[in-house]
Design a protein around this motif. Structure first.
Motif, PDB file in Angstrom:
ATOM      1  N   VAL A 272      44.355  14.009-124.137  1.00  0.00           N
ATOM      2  CA  VAL A 272      43.919  13.904-122.745  1.00  0.00           C
ATOM      3  C   VAL A 272      42.935  12.746-122.603  1.00  0.00           C
ATOM      4  O   VAL A 272      42.983  11.979-121.640  1.00  0.00           O
ATOM      5  CB  VAL A 272      43.290  15.227-122.274  1.00  0.00           C
ATOM      6  CG1 VAL A 272      42.686  15.065-120.876  1.00  0.00           C
ATOM      7  CG2 VAL A 272      44.334  16.337-122.268  1.00  0.00           C
ATOM      8  N   LYS A 273      42.056  12.595-123.574  1.00  0.00           N
ATOM      9  CA  LYS A 273      41.090  11.497-123.527  1.00  0.00           C
ATOM     10  C   LYS A 273      41.783  10.142-123.549  1.00  0.00           C
ATOM     11  O   LYS A 273      41.319   9.184-122.926  1.00  0.00           O
ATOM     12  CB  LYS A 273      40.112  11.614-124.685  1.00  0.00           C
ATOM     13  CG  LYS A 273      39.180  12.822-124.602  1.00  0.00           C
ATOM     14  CD  LYS A 273      38.226  12.858-125.776  1.00  0.00           C
ATOM     15  CE  LYS A 273      37.290  14.054-125.710  1.00  0.00           C
ATOM     16  NZ  LYS A 273      36.367  14.116-126.862  1.00  0.00           N
ATOM     17  N   ARG A 274      42.913  10.065-124.289  1.00  0.00           N
ATOM     18  CA  ARG A 274      43.622   8.785-124.410  1.00  0.00           C
ATOM     19  C   ARG A 274      44.334   8.397-123.116  1.00  0.00           C
ATOM     20  O   ARG A 274      44.747   7.247-122.949  1.00  0.00           O
ATOM     21  CB  ARG A 274      44.634   8.847-125.562  1.00  0.00           C
ATOM     22  CG  ARG A 274      43.981   8.839-126.943  1.00  0.00           C
ATOM     23  CD  ARG A 274      44.995   8.465-128.012  1.00  0.00           C
ATOM     24  NE  ARG A 274      46.079   9.421-128.104  1.00  0.00           N
ATOM     25  CZ  ARG A 274      46.070  10.490-128.912  1.00  0.00           C
ATOM     26  NH1 ARG A 274      45.014  10.725-129.684  1.00  0.00           N
ATOM     27  NH2 ARG A 274      47.090  11.316-128.940  1.00  0.00           N
ATOM     28  N   ILE A 275      44.504   9.341-122.197  1.00  0.00           N
ATOM     29  CA  ILE A 275      45.184   9.043-120.924  1.00  0.00           C
ATOM     30  C   ILE A 275      44.422   7.991-120.131  1.00  0.00           C
ATOM     31  O   ILE A 275      45.004   7.156-119.446  1.00  0.00           O
ATOM     32  CB  ILE A 275      45.348  10.337-120.100  1.00  0.00           C
ATOM     33  CG1 ILE A 275      46.399  11.242-120.752  1.00  0.00           C
ATOM     34  CG2 ILE A 275      45.738  10.021-118.660  1.00  0.00           C
ATOM     35  CD1 ILE A 275      46.524  12.600-120.077  1.00  0.00           C
ATOM     36  N   GLY A 276      43.077   8.030-120.223  1.00  0.00           N
ATOM     37  CA  GLY A 276      42.259   7.044-119.520  1.00  0.00           C
ATOM     38  C   GLY A 276      41.874   7.481-118.124  1.00  0.00           C
ATOM     39  O   GLY A 276      40.705   7.600-117.802  1.00  0.00           O
ATOM     40  N   TYR A 277      42.868   7.744-117.281  1.00  0.00           N
ATOM     41  CA  TYR A 277      42.586   8.193-115.920  1.00  0.00           C
ATOM     42  C   TYR A 277      43.743   9.057-115.438  1.00  0.00           C
ATOM     43  O   TYR A 277      44.837   9.058-116.019  1.00  0.00           O
ATOM     44  CB  TYR A 277      42.397   7.007-114.968  1.00  0.00           C
ATOM     45  CG  TYR A 277      43.683   6.285-114.636  1.00  0.00           C
ATOM     46  CD1 TYR A 277      44.476   6.679-113.550  1.00  0.00           C
ATOM     47  CD2 TYR A 277      44.144   5.222-115.418  1.00  0.00           C
ATOM     48  CE1 TYR A 277      45.665   6.034-113.254  1.00  0.00           C
ATOM     49  CE2 TYR A 277      45.330   4.573-115.127  1.00  0.00           C
ATOM     50  CZ  TYR A 277      46.085   4.984-114.044  1.00  0.00           C
ATOM     51  OH  TYR A 277      47.273   4.350-113.764  1.00  0.00           O
ATOM     52  N   ALA A 278      43.513   9.778-114.350  1.00  0.00           N
ATOM     53  CA  ALA A 278      44.571  10.584-113.747  1.00  0.00           C
ATOM     54  C   ALA A 278      44.353  10.657-112.240  1.00  0.00           C
ATOM     55  O   ALA A 278      43.239  10.944-111.783  1.00  0.00           O
ATOM     56  CB  ALA A 278      44.601  11.981-114.341  1.00  0.00           C
ATOM     57  N   LYS A 279      45.418  10.361-111.470  1.00  0.00           N
ATOM     58  CA  LYS A 279      45.419  10.589-110.032  1.00  0.00           C
ATOM     59  C   LYS A 279      46.138  11.904-109.780  1.00  0.00           C
ATOM     60  O   LYS A 279      47.256  12.101-110.268  1.00  0.00           O
ATOM     61  CB  LYS A 279      46.120   9.441-109.309  1.00  0.00           C
ATOM     62  CG  LYS A 279      45.383   8.119-109.405  1.00  0.00           C
ATOM     63  CD  LYS A 279      46.107   7.022-108.613  1.00  0.00           C
ATOM     64  CE  LYS A 279      45.352   5.716-108.668  1.00  0.00           C
ATOM     65  NZ  LYS A 279      46.045   4.642-107.899  1.00  0.00           N
ATOM     66  N   LEU A 280      45.499  12.800-109.023  1.00  0.00           N
ATOM     67  CA  LEU A 280      45.997  14.161-108.883  1.00  0.00           C
ATOM     68  C   LEU A 280      46.391  14.487-107.451  1.00  0.00           C
ATOM     69  O   LEU A 280      45.764  14.042-106.495  1.00  0.00           O
ATOM     70  CB  LEU A 280      44.912  15.164-109.313  1.00  0.00           C
ATOM     71  CG  LEU A 280      44.246  14.980-110.673  1.00  0.00           C
ATOM     72  CD1 LEU A 280      43.171  16.033-110.855  1.00  0.00           C
ATOM     73  CD2 LEU A 280      45.270  15.057-111.793  1.00  0.00           C
TER      74      LEU A 280
END
Length: 400
Positions: A362-370
């Protein structure tokens, strides 16, 4: 002219006589004795006099409750009287200043009503058409004062220890500094335009300054155009607390319904943790606006826009149940337009200062738009989400 001169001389003589201690003591003993016998409860004052500027002043004014304990005490009070009307009974003052005032409201062990209600019933005679009572003060000031509400049927039996939960049977505001205009008491309704208020509380909360249009009755507290500043937070809102009786203020988390329209404000959970020891250590600061409704442990956030740290933000409608029992809290979150910076999310503090345990992937995702919804308990949440991330897009429909 000589008649006018006589009246002036008599006025000055009366004022002068009030400075003579024997006359003061005689008048005080007669007046307080009469009222105490009439009310069946003690009222006292050590000194009362008229100043050369025709301001009425008194020292050590006290009204005791039916348990013979001080209920209202003022170390020193002075004011300038305006008018007296009889229908309805209306007292009007231009200004009043009170130093070291102390209002102590208590429901004694075994009693069902607060002391001031028992006292009022004792001194008042039932009437078919009771008359209104109005007290108006153009300008009022309280210095180093105190207000408390205690319910001995709920109050802790052992002394409060720093770090404990707020005592559910004891609510107190200490070191109150208060300035207001248009102060009015209309029967059991108190209202004022507060220019400044500051106080602290035994469980660590400290209000540096506040202002707004204020009203309190036996079942609501309203604070419109409310601006509050603590060491950590700055709030701009219209606020209302609804409760069944005065004593419910001590059971704030579950018995007081909050309604608020929050304009852009900064709020740190450090202040909320003063009232709920279970979330201490959650030293997170949020910038937010929106509508709030419900009690602390059954709270709804409507059209809520919340920003955390530099880039993380949430927008939508959220319902939080049993938030003070974080491990068993129930979340119902509907996200409209939201963005999470995973590095910032990992820094979000949980109770006792613990960080949110995010998996490495999850940390490696960087960012998330929800966009979508999360419901249930942490970590067993049902998720129906559309997610855009730095590693790709995800669509979830997970039921735990």
């Amino acid at each position: 002219l000589w008649i006018i001169g006589i009246f002036i001389a008599l006025d000055l003589l009366i004022v002068g006589l009030f400075f003579v201690p024997p006359i003061q003591n005689y008048v005080i003993s007669k007046v307080t004795g009469f009222i105490s016998n009439k009310w069946g409860a003690e009222i006292g004052v050590s000194r009362i006099y008229v100043t050369p500027t025709l301001r009425l002043a008194a020292d050590d004014f006290v009204i005791k409750d039916l348990h013979n304990q001080p209920m209202i005490y003022v170390k020193h009070v002075k004011g300038r009287f305006n008018t007296l009307k009889t229908n309805p009974l209306t007292l009007s003052f231009h200004s009043v200043t009170a130093t070291e005032a102390d209002v102590t409201l208590v429901t004694y062990e075994g009693d069902t009503i607060v002391n001031i209600s028992a006292w009022a019933k004792k001194i008042s005679k039932p009437k078919k058409n009771p008359k209104d009572f109005i007290l108006r003060i153009d300008n009022i000031r309280l210095i180093n004062s105190r207000f408390s509400i205690a319910n001995q049927n709920k109050q802790q039996k052992t002394p409060y220890i720093e770090g404990q939960e707020m005592d559910p049977g004891f609510f107190e505001m200490r070191h109150i500094d208060f300035k207001a205009n248009k102060f009015q008491v209309f029967n059991d309704d108190i209202s004022a335009k507060i220019k400044h208020i500051s106080y602290d509380q035994y469980f660590g909360f400290h209000l540096i300054k506040g202002s707004g249009d204020f009203e309190i009755t036996n079942n609501l507290l309203r604070f419109d155009d409310c601006k509050l500043q603590t060491e950590n937070s700055n709030l701009d809102l219209d606020l209302r607390f609804d409760y069944n009786i005065w004593g419910n203020l001590g059971d704030f988390l579950d018995s007081v319904n909050i309604t608020a329209t929050v304009r852009p404000s900064d709020f740190c959970l450090t202040d909320a943790a003063c009232y709920a020891a279970a979330i201490r250590g959650m030293d997170n600061c949020l910038h937010f606006q929106g509508l709030v409704n419900g009690c602390v442990n059954d709270l709804r956030l409507i059209d809520f826009d919340c920003h955390y740290n530099n880039s993380t933000y949430f927008n939508g409608d959220f319902a939080l149940k049993d938030i003070t029992d974080f491990k068993h809290a129930v979340w119902n979150m509907n996200f409209n337009d939201s963005y999470i910076n995973m590095k910032e999310l990992a820094e979000f503090k949980l109770p006792d200062g613990k960080e949110l345990p995010l998996p490495a992937i999850v940390k490696r995702i960087g960012y998330a738009k929800l966009k979508g919804s999360l419901t249930g308990y942490v970590p067993a949440l049902d998720a129906k989400m559309d997610i855009q991330t730095g590693l790709g897009n995800i669509k979830t429909d997970i039921s735990s």
